[in-house]
Design a protein around this motif. Sequence first.
Motif, mmCIF file in Angstrom:
data_model
loop_
_atom_site.group_PDB
_atom_site.id
_atom_site.type_symbol
_atom_site.label_atom_id
_atom_site.label_comp_id
_atom_site.label_asym_id
_atom_site.label_seq_id
_atom_site.Cartn_x
_atom_site.Cartn_y
_atom_site.Cartn_z
ATOM 1 N N UNK A 1 -8.152 15.275 4.939
ATOM 2 C CA UNK A 1 -7.495 14.078 5.465
ATOM 3 C C UNK A 1 -7.488 13.036 4.367
ATOM 4 N N UNK A 2 -6.328 12.402 4.156
ATOM 5 C CA UNK A 2 -6.256 11.362 3.121
ATOM 6 C C UNK A 2 -5.666 10.077 3.676
ATOM 7 N N UNK A 3 -6.264 8.963 3.267
ATOM 8 C CA UNK A 3 -5.743 7.636 3.543
ATOM 9 C C UNK A 3 -5.362 6.996 2.211
ATOM 10 N N UNK A 4 -4.163 6.407 2.146
ATOM 11 C CA UNK A 4 -3.721 5.759 0.926
ATOM 12 C C UNK A 4 -3.217 4.352 1.193
ATOM 13 N N UNK A 5 -3.349 3.502 0.174
ATOM 14 C CA UNK A 5 -2.883 2.118 0.271
ATOM 15 C C UNK A 5 -2.262 1.725 -1.054
ATOM 16 N N UNK A 6 -1.088 1.099 -1.017
ATOM 17 C CA UNK A 6 -0.437 0.605 -2.231
ATOM 18 C C UNK A 6 0.042 -0.817 -1.963
ATOM 19 N N UNK A 7 -0.776 -1.786 -2.366
ATOM 20 C CA UNK A 7 -0.503 -3.198 -2.122
ATOM 21 C C UNK A 7 -0.555 -3.947 -3.451
ATOM 22 N N UNK A 8 0.456 -4.781 -3.709
ATOM 23 C CA UNK A 8 0.510 -5.567 -4.945
ATOM 24 C C UNK A 8 0.379 -4.693 -6.188
ATOM 25 N N UNK A 9 1.013 -3.516 -6.111
ATOM 26 C CA UNK A 9 1.054 -2.588 -7.239
ATOM 27 C C UNK A 9 -0.322 -2.028 -7.613
ATOM 28 N N UNK A 10 -1.263 -2.066 -6.676
ATOM 29 C CA UNK A 10 -2.583 -1.477 -6.889
ATOM 30 C C UNK A 10 -2.836 -0.471 -5.775
ATOM 31 N N UNK A 11 -3.255 0.715 -6.167
ATOM 32 C CA UNK A 11 -3.401 1.820 -5.223
ATOM 33 C C UNK A 11 -4.864 2.153 -4.966
ATOM 34 N N UNK A 12 -5.186 2.387 -3.705
ATOM 35 C CA UNK A 12 -6.499 2.907 -3.320
ATOM 36 C C UNK A 12 -6.284 4.131 -2.458
ATOM 37 N N UNK A 13 -7.216 5.082 -2.535
ATOM 38 C CA UNK A 13 -7.088 6.278 -1.712
ATOM 39 C C UNK A 13 -8.465 6.846 -1.381
ATOM 40 N N UNK A 14 -8.526 7.453 -0.197
ATOM 41 C CA UNK A 14 -9.741 8.116 0.269
ATOM 42 C C UNK A 14 -9.386 9.521 0.694
#
Length: 267
Positions: free
Chosen positions: A64-77
């Motif tokens: 399972x993956x969660x991703x975030x791309x806000x203000x051109x910065x990416x985080x993922x789990x």
Amino acid sequence: MKINLIKAAFAGAVFFAGTCAFAIDAKTVVQQAHDVSKPQYTISRVQMDLINKSGAVEESRIITEYGKDINDLTSMVMIFNTPASVKDTRFLQIENKDKDDDKFIYLPTLKQTRRIAASEGTKSFMGTDATYDDMSSREVEEDNHEMVNENEEKNGYSCWVVKSTPKDEKSSQYMYRINWIDKNTNYPVYSEMYDKKGKLLKTLTLEKLEKKTGETGKVYDIPTQEYMKNVQTGHSTRLIILQLKLDSAVPESVFTQNFLNTGKIVK
């Protein structure tokens, strides 16, 4: 400039090549990649197959993956669900502005989270053919970009072929990379990575690209199947997105070390 293995599960290598009637230089192609529209949030269920040199699947995993791309910065789990040998292993990567990404991994056998050091960048990520550095980010200005071919067919796509060489050779595990970039769908359909001796080390093939609609109605091109092969060992890794939700907000608590430790989402 994101150079991840996949964006859902590995966040995939991302380059952009818009259709244009005029000549375009390689750096512009790569710079436009940075500006390509991406979902703000992704939630995905991914199958990861580890394949031996004989072509047999030695282990199949569900993630399972969660991703975030806000203000051109990416985080993922990434959360490994099966098999039992990797169950409950959790990995967090946070992109930072003007400094290296933060990477943490929770190992259930040790019941603790540890930071992945920069010195571990060339190590295999969870037994796959991608390294921790493959998972990370690379900015456009870190490389010199050369147009190898302005129009070459690859896997049925019309592509630009771009060679990217690190300005600081110590900043990358590769001597250079070559990417076949589809002009219409904005993604590389094939990539080659060369080791420090200039020998081909890995290839990355985009096997399936699909249009997916987010919760807001916006449509994205999403790589839903990718295949990385280490041509020197014969080992390979295939990633298949089984389920995908785009632009459905993910709580900020997911992208924290506390979530790695507990596995519990706090809304």
